[in-house]
Design a protein around this motif. Structure first.
Motif, PDB file in Angstrom:
ATOM      1  N   TYR A  53       0.838  -1.203   0.000  1.00  0.00           N
ATOM      2  CA  TYR A  53       0.000   0.000   0.000  1.00  0.00           C
ATOM      3  C   TYR A  53       0.875   1.256   0.000  1.00  0.00           C
ATOM      4  O   TYR A  53       0.611   2.222  -0.723  1.00  0.00           O
ATOM      5  N   PHE A  54       1.917   1.232   0.820  1.00  0.00           N
ATOM      6  CA  PHE A  54       2.791   2.387   0.915  1.00  0.00           C
ATOM      7  C   PHE A  54       3.505   2.642  -0.403  1.00  0.00           C
ATOM      8  O   PHE A  54       3.638   3.780  -0.853  1.00  0.00           O
ATOM      9  N   GLU A  55       3.934   1.585  -1.057  1.00  0.00           N
ATOM     10  CA  GLU A  55       4.614   1.724  -2.347  1.00  0.00           C
ATOM     11  C   GLU A  55       3.643   2.236  -3.415  1.00  0.00           C
ATOM     12  O   GLU A  55       4.034   3.001  -4.305  1.00  0.00           O
ATOM     13  N   GLU A  56       2.380   1.845  -3.314  1.00  0.00           N
ATOM     14  CA  GLU A  56       1.380   2.277  -4.285  1.00  0.00           C
ATOM     15  C   GLU A  56       1.163   3.787  -4.218  1.00  0.00           C
ATOM     16  O   GLU A  56       1.076   4.461  -5.252  1.00  0.00           O
ATOM     17  N   THR A  57       1.071   4.328  -3.002  1.00  0.00           N
ATOM     18  CA  THR A  57       0.868   5.781  -2.882  1.00  0.00           C
ATOM     19  C   THR A  57       2.097   6.547  -3.379  1.00  0.00           C
ATOM     20  O   THR A  57       1.957   7.630  -3.959  1.00  0.00           O
ATOM     21  N   TRP A  58       3.279   6.015  -3.154  1.00  0.00           N
ATOM     22  CA  TRP A  58       4.500   6.670  -3.653  1.00  0.00           C
ATOM     23  C   TRP A  58       4.518   6.670  -5.183  1.00  0.00           C
ATOM     24  O   TRP A  58       4.825   7.682  -5.805  1.00  0.00           O
ATOM     25  N   THR A  59       4.146   5.534  -5.756  1.00  0.00           N
ATOM     26  CA  THR A  59       4.220   5.393  -7.212  1.00  0.00           C
ATOM     27  C   THR A  59       3.152   6.219  -7.924  1.00  0.00           C
ATOM     28  O   THR A  59       3.447   6.895  -8.924  1.00  0.00           O
ATOM     29  N   GLU A  60       1.921   6.176  -7.419  1.00  0.00           N
ATOM     30  CA  GLU A  60       0.802   6.763  -8.153  1.00  0.00           C
ATOM     31  C   GLU A  60       0.539   8.224  -7.798  1.00  0.00           C
ATOM     32  O   GLU A  60       0.026   8.971  -8.641  1.00  0.00           O
ATOM     33  N   GLN A  61       0.865   8.639  -6.573  1.00  0.00           N
ATOM     34  CA  GLN A  61       0.514   9.999  -6.186  1.00  0.00           C
ATOM     35  C   GLN A  61       1.719  10.944  -6.154  1.00  0.00           C
ATOM     36  O   GLN A  61       1.601  12.107  -6.550  1.00  0.00           O
ATOM     37  N   PHE A  62       2.866  10.462  -5.702  1.00  0.00           N
ATOM     38  CA  PHE A  62       4.006  11.367  -5.553  1.00  0.00           C
ATOM     39  C   PHE A  62       4.859  11.457  -6.816  1.00  0.00           C
ATOM     40  O   PHE A  62       5.151  12.559  -7.306  1.00  0.00           O
ATOM     41  N   CYS A  63       5.240  10.322  -7.335  1.00  0.00           N
ATOM     42  CA  CYS A  63       6.222  10.316  -8.427  1.00  0.00           C
ATOM     43  C   CYS A  63       5.805  11.127  -9.659  1.00  0.00           C
ATOM     44  O   CYS A  63       6.638  11.877 -10.218  1.00  0.00           O
ATOM     45  N   PRO A  64       4.569  11.024 -10.134  1.00  0.00           N
ATOM     46  CA  PRO A  64       4.236  11.764 -11.373  1.00  0.00           C
ATOM     47  C   PRO A  64       4.462  13.262 -11.264  1.00  0.00           C
ATOM     48  O   PRO A  64       5.078  13.870 -12.153  1.00  0.00           O
ATOM     49  N   VAL A  65       3.990  13.894 -10.186  1.00  0.00           N
ATOM     50  CA  VAL A  65       4.139  15.335 -10.067  1.00  0.00           C
ATOM     51  C   VAL A  65       5.557  15.717  -9.661  1.00  0.00           C
ATOM     52  O   VAL A  65       6.092  16.753 -10.105  1.00  0.00           O
ATOM     53  N   ALA A  66       6.237  14.898  -8.866  1.00  0.00           N
ATOM     54  CA  ALA A  66       7.608  15.196  -8.436  1.00  0.00           C
ATOM     55  C   ALA A  66       8.570  15.130  -9.617  1.00  0.00           C
ATOM     56  O   ALA A  66       9.493  15.964  -9.730  1.00  0.00           O
ATOM     57  N   GLU A  67       8.397  14.183 -10.500  1.00  0.00           N
ATOM     58  CA  GLU A  67       9.266  14.068 -11.672  1.00  0.00           C
ATOM     59  C   GLU A  67       9.116  15.284 -12.585  1.00  0.00           C
ATOM     60  O   GLU A  67      10.117  15.811 -13.102  1.00  0.00           O
ATOM     61  N   GLN A  68       7.889  15.763 -12.769  1.00  0.00           N
ATOM     62  CA  GLN A  68       7.678  16.945 -13.608  1.00  0.00           C
ATOM     63  C   GLN A  68       8.302  18.182 -12.973  1.00  0.00           C
ATOM     64  O   GLN A  68       8.901  19.017 -13.666  1.00  0.00           O
ATOM     65  N   LEU A  69       8.146  18.305 -11.670  1.00  0.00           N
ATOM     66  CA  LEU A  69       8.708  19.468 -10.979  1.00  0.00           C
ATOM     67  C   LEU A  69      10.231  19.457 -11.059  1.00  0.00           C
ATOM     68  O   LEU A  69      10.862  20.493 -11.336  1.00  0.00           O
ATOM     69  N   LEU A  70      10.837  18.313 -10.830  1.00  0.00           N
ATOM     70  CA  LEU A  70      12.301  18.217 -10.891  1.00  0.00           C
ATOM     71  C   LEU A  70      12.803  18.528 -12.294  1.00  0.00           C
ATOM     72  O   LEU A  70      13.812  19.246 -12.458  1.00  0.00           O
ATOM     73  N   GLN A  71      12.105  18.037 -13.285  1.00  0.00           N
ATOM     74  CA  GLN A  71      12.511  18.318 -14.671  1.00  0.00           C
ATOM     75  C   GLN A  71      12.418  19.803 -14.969  1.00  0.00           C
ATOM     76  O   GLN A  71      13.302  20.375 -15.638  1.00  0.00           O
ATOM     77  N   ARG A  72      11.399  20.485 -14.479  1.00  0.00           N
ATOM     78  CA  ARG A  72      11.255  21.925 -14.712  1.00  0.00           C
ATOM     79  C   ARG A  72      12.384  22.694 -14.040  1.00  0.00           C
ATOM     80  O   ARG A  72      12.969  23.626 -14.643  1.00  0.00           O
ATOM     81  N   ILE A  73      12.709  22.312 -12.820  1.00  0.00           N
ATOM     82  CA  ILE A  73      13.774  23.023 -12.097  1.00  0.00           C
ATOM     83  C   ILE A  73      15.105  22.835 -12.814  1.00  0.00           C
ATOM     84  O   ILE A  73      15.874  23.807 -13.022  1.00  0.00           O
ATOM     85  N   GLU A  74      15.428  21.616 -13.200  1.00  0.00           N
ATOM     86  CA  GLU A  74      16.703  21.340 -13.852  1.00  0.00           C
ATOM     87  C   GLU A  74      16.771  22.005 -15.226  1.00  0.00           C
ATOM     88  O   GLU A  74      17.847  22.453 -15.666  1.00  0.00           O
ATOM     89  N   THR A  75      15.662  22.107 -15.906  1.00  0.00           N
ATOM     90  CA  THR A  75      15.641  22.719 -17.232  1.00  0.00           C
ATOM     91  C   THR A  75      15.978  24.207 -17.165  1.00  0.00           C
ATOM     92  O   THR A  75      16.629  24.750 -18.087  1.00  0.00           O
ATOM     93  N   HIS A  76      15.540  24.864 -16.107  1.00  0.00           N
ATOM     94  CA  HIS A  76      15.733  26.304 -16.001  1.00  0.00           C
ATOM     95  C   HIS A  76      16.896  26.679 -15.098  1.00  0.00           C
ATOM     96  O   HIS A  76      17.013  27.811 -14.644  1.00  0.00           O
ATOM     97  N   GLN A  77      17.786  25.719 -14.844  1.00  0.00           N
ATOM     98  CA  GLN A  77      19.011  26.019 -14.117  1.00  0.00           C
ATOM     99  C   GLN A  77      20.150  26.192 -15.117  1.00  0.00           C
ATOM    100  O   GLN A  77      20.204  25.526 -16.143  1.00  0.00           O
ATOM    101  N   SER A  78      21.157  27.123 -14.858  1.00  0.00           N
ATOM    102  CA  SER A  78      22.307  27.343 -15.738  1.00  0.00           C
ATOM    103  C   SER A  78      23.575  27.064 -14.957  1.00  0.00           C
ATOM    104  O   SER A  78      23.727  27.495 -13.814  1.00  0.00           O
TER     105      SER A  78
END
Length: 858
Positions: free
Chosen positions: A822-847
């Motif tokens: 159950y704990f792994e399911e909430t990490w996979t389905e609720q956290f990872c999708p939005v966290a991956e997008q946020l991290l990609q945005r931050i790294e994209t706009h860093q110089s």
């Protein structure tokens, strides 16, 4: 409003919402976790405490609050002594049932029969005239005429079988006649020469049957043999059977029983109560050992007459021992009633409770309950069960009664009454009196540990539902039944059994309609309905679909809200509960009724309908406008929770949306109050309402967004969660985004992500959503978040997105496979999708290029 510092929050980490508070199963952990997540979506079942039970200062049959008229109920206080018992316990119990007339019309004799001497002549048309022209009949002729008359009477009553009459010379006793009304005996039965009449001879089987007689009349004036006085027990006993006492039985009585009776009488006359009590015990033990209790003893009537004379002893212990003897003899009629009254009188004083734990008096009472017919001996049964009811106020006695199957015996009684009513009998006042005592006893028995399984096993819940349908107008009975249900529905299995009963919803709606102004009934029925609808989707739908259900809820809401408004500023009498606390009865009803509405609104089909009901929303807002959380905390919190559930439905017809300005004004008052729970509940509503820009602008003007940022430091997991939920909506508007950085919200969100992510992936997901909305117009990560914040956020997100690192729980040994999945399911389905997008945005706009301080000076 005081907030804990970030350091304090780290030193005192909050317990993860899915971790057990104590020893519990993994399935329960998962269930609680899912319930917590469901609550966070905006819909939540409201929880409230069980209605208080008022203190009962006096032990009585019906209590001080009874609605019964005095003439419709037996008194709780009465005088009772030996004179109230019959000297001879008749074999036929007293009955108030009117007998049906015999469907037989005797044939009138002809003139020829009269003239032939077979029948006495017809009386003259004028009885005052004397026929002087006829000679006087001799004594023998008179006797012959009487014989002929009686013979004709026998033939006419038998009507169809004249051959069954063996002789016309047998004397016949008329039904219900006294000794002076007996017919003259034939000459053949008179003594020869002395003119005295012979003793009366019992009629043969062909004669007219007389009703059962007392033991004294059975022995006859000149009889020498003792006969049995055994008869009906009230449930089809063998009335009229007579057995002669054997010489062995007579000897046993004279050598064993009679001496004990004499010793009891002597001890009573000397007022030696200790000896009287001991000899009474000896007599009971002897009779029990020899199986002479019940109706088996040939000298039963003689023994009872001796016991009755001792009942004036001024000692409750002696009286209870004697009452046990009387009831063990299976007395009927008036003696049964008087014995039950005596036991009830003793049980009224709680100081006598220890005496009921001695010997087998409880077994005798339960046996009396089982063997007494509720229809022919209803009043006796009222006092018998009334005694049990009073004794169930003692915790030790309650446990004993449960072990002795008291619940099962009461269930048999309920089913017997239901069956009789189902077959066409009308519910009567006497049956209602019996049921009031039975349900009051069940109310107390329901508190023991094993009672719930017993109640379910013998289908008491179903029986009580049927009783509601038959006795809805009986306020006392409905109060007792609602008290039983308010106890047992605290448990899921009982809630399920009640919810599955086909008439339960209709029954409860009928009670509310019939007893709208009886607050003690309404508050408990509403509590029961709230329990049924707390976790059961089918129950929510079925209750709402029951005809008139929501209308009666609104009617109750209106009535008790008006009563509460009228009472404000006045000194109102508060009810004192068993724990000593005081309860405002009007507020308590409002709490329970509002809870039912809140639970109903969770259903996706019911919620939008209630949300569109302007009257309902208006009542809810009036509660918040007239009550203060400081003095009416539970009422206010339940009301806000209901508004929160209704605000979840964003429909065109929503009354919440139409009245949203009024809603926001009352909620702002709660936010400013020094009450964290009220603030959280208000913010739950804000999370739903801030989907509309007009609401976000209004709250931003009131600086609610800045307050929400401050709440991120509260250290309370749910407070932080709700704050994040509202901030997500605020960050949609570009003009509201600068505030987050100005209030140091970026740093606070990073700390929340670091502290709570590994134990609450849903909350971690909300933090990422806030930062995603906030950075919608990002051009540079450092400019958007801050240089240090951008770096910390990048490192933390990369760590949390690594499976091994993220799921390496410090409490891993406590989690089983189900919890880990159950704990792994909430990490996979609720956290990872939005966290991956946020991290990609931050790294994209860093110089990685750093600007030169002085490009021309190298």
């Amino acid at each position: 409003m005081s907030m804990e510092s970030n350091a304090q929050r780290k030193r005192q980490p909050d317990r993860p919402f899915y971790l057990p508070k104590g020893d519990t199963t993994s399935s329960r952990i998962i269930t609680e976790a899912k319930e917590s997540l469901n609550n966070r979506t905006g819909l939540q079942a409201v929880v409230t405490k069980r209605p208080s039970t008022p203190r009962d200062a006096t032990r009585s049959l019906f209590g001080a609050t009874s609605t019964r008229a005095p003439e419709n109920r037996p008194p709780s206080s009465f005088s009772l002594g030996s004179r109230h018992f019959d000297g001879a316990d008749t074999s036929r119990p007293t009955s108030r049932t009117r007998l049906q007339p015999i469907n037989h019309k005797p044939k009138l004799p002809s003139e020829e029969e009269v003239e032939s001497g077979l029948l006495p002549p017809k009386p003259p048309s004028d009885p005052n005239k004397v026929q002087r022209g006829k000679a006087t009949r001799t004594r023998l002729q008179q006797s012959t005429s009487v014989e002929s008359s009686l013979s004709s009477e026998v033939k006419s009553r038998l009507d169809t079988s004249p051959s069954d009459v063996k002789t016309v010379d047998e004397p016949v006793r008329r039904v219900h006649s006294g000794p002076k009304e007996r017919s003259s005996l034939p000459v053949e039965e008179r003594g020869e020469g002395d003119g005295r009449e012979m003793p009366y001879r019992a009629p043969s089987s062909a004669s007219v049957r007389s009703p059962p007689r007392s033991a004294e009349s059975r022995t006859g004036s000149g009889g020498t043999k003792r006969t049995s006085s055994a008869g009906s027990t009230g449930r089809g006993g063998s009335a009229g059977k007579r057995e002669e006492e054997t010489a062995e039985e007579a000897l046993f009585y004279s050598q064993n029983i009679a001496p004990l009776l004499e010793r009891m009488t002597a001890a009573s006359s000397k007022k030696d109560l200790k000896k009287l009590g001991q000899v009474t015990e000896d007599l009971y033990s002897l009779l029990q050992k020899e199986n002479l209790l019940g109706r088996n003893c040939k000298q039963r009537t003689t023994i009872l007459k001796s016991i009755f004379k001792l009942l004036d002893a001024d000692d409750t212990r002696i009286q209870l021992k004697l009452a046990r003897l009387i009831l063990a003899f299976k007395v009927t009629g008036n003696n049964l009633l008087s014995a039950c009254k005596l036991v009830f009188k003793i049980s009224r004083n709680e100081k006598n409770d220890p005496e009921f734990l001695k010997g087998d008096i409880l077994d005798v009472l339960l046996d009396t309950l089982k063997s007494t017919d509720p229809f022919s001996a209803s009043e006796a049964l009222v006092f018998c069960i009334g005694s049990l009811k009073l004794l169930t106020g003692n915790a030790t006695i309650v446990k004993q009664l449960v072990k002795k199957d008291c619940i099962e015996n009461l269930a048999i009684l309920l089913n017997s009454i239901n069956k009789t009513i189902r077959e066409g009998s009308e519910p009567s006042t006497q049956l209602g009196n019996i049921l009031v005592q039975a349900t009051a006893a069940l109310r107390n028995l329901a508190d023991t540990g094993s009672s719930r399984e017993r109640l379910l096993g013998c289908q008491v819940i179903e029986a009580l539902c049927l009783i509601i349908d038959s006795f809805t107008s009986d306020g006392d009975l409905m109060l007792n039944i609602s008290r039983i249900f308010s106890k047992v529905t605290l448990h899921t299995d009982c809630c399920t059994a009640l919810a599955d009963h086909p008439t339960s919803y209709r029954s409860f709606v009928s009670i509310l309609q019939k007893h709208q102004h009886k607050s003690d009934v309404v508050v408990r029925v509403s509590f029961v309905l709230g329990n049924m609808t707390a976790k059961n989707e089918v129950a929510r739908l079925r209750l709402f679909q029951e005809a008139g259900s929501f209308d009666i809820l609104l009617s109750l809401f209106r009535f008790y809200l008006e009563q509460d408004v009228k009472n404000q500023g006045k000194e109102t009498k508060k009810e004192v509960a068993e724990d000593g606390s005081t309860v405002n009865k009007t507020e308590d009803v409002l709490i329970k009724v509002i809870r039912v509405i809140a639970n109903l609104s969770i259903n996706e089909n019911v919620g939008p309908v209630i949300c569109s009901n302007y009257q309902c929303v208006d009542f809810l807002l009036k509660v918040l406008e007239t009550k203060e959380v400081s003095s009416s905390e539970e009422l206010v919190l339940n009301t806000v929770a209901t508004i929160n559930n209704l605000s979840f439905y964003n429909t065109k017809t929503s009354a919440i949306t139409t009245l949203q300005v009024r809603v926001l004004e009352v909620l702002l008052k709660l936010v400013l109050a020094n009450n964290m729970e009220a603030m959280v509940e208000a913010c739950r509503v804000f999370a739903n309402l801030t989907r509309q820009k007009v609401v976000r602008d209004f709250l931003a003007e009131q600086k609610i967004d800045r307050m929400l940022v401050t709440m991120l430091d509260s250290g309370n997991r749910e407070v932080v969660y709700i704050s994040c939920g509202v901030l997500i909506n605020f960050m949609v508007d570009e003009e509201n985004r600068p505030m987050l950085k100005q209030e140091h919200g970026i740093r606070k969100l990073i700390e929340v992500l670091r502290d709570f992510s590994r134990t609450d992936w849903e909350l971690a997901s909300l933090v990422c959503q806030i930062l995603w909305n906030y950075s919608g117009k990002i051009t540079s990560s450092n400019d958007c978040f801050g240089q240090q914040e951008s770096q910390d956020l990048t490192e933390l997100l990369a760590e949390l997105l690594d499976r091994d690192s993220a799921l390496d729980l410090s409490f891993k040994d406590e989690a089983d496979d189900e919890m880990t999945d159950y704990f792994e399911e909430t990490w996979t389905e609720q956290f990872c999708p939005v966290a991956e997008q946020l991290l990609q945005r931050i790294e994209t706009h860093q110089s990685d290029l750093e600007p030169l301080d002085n490009p021309s000076g190298s």
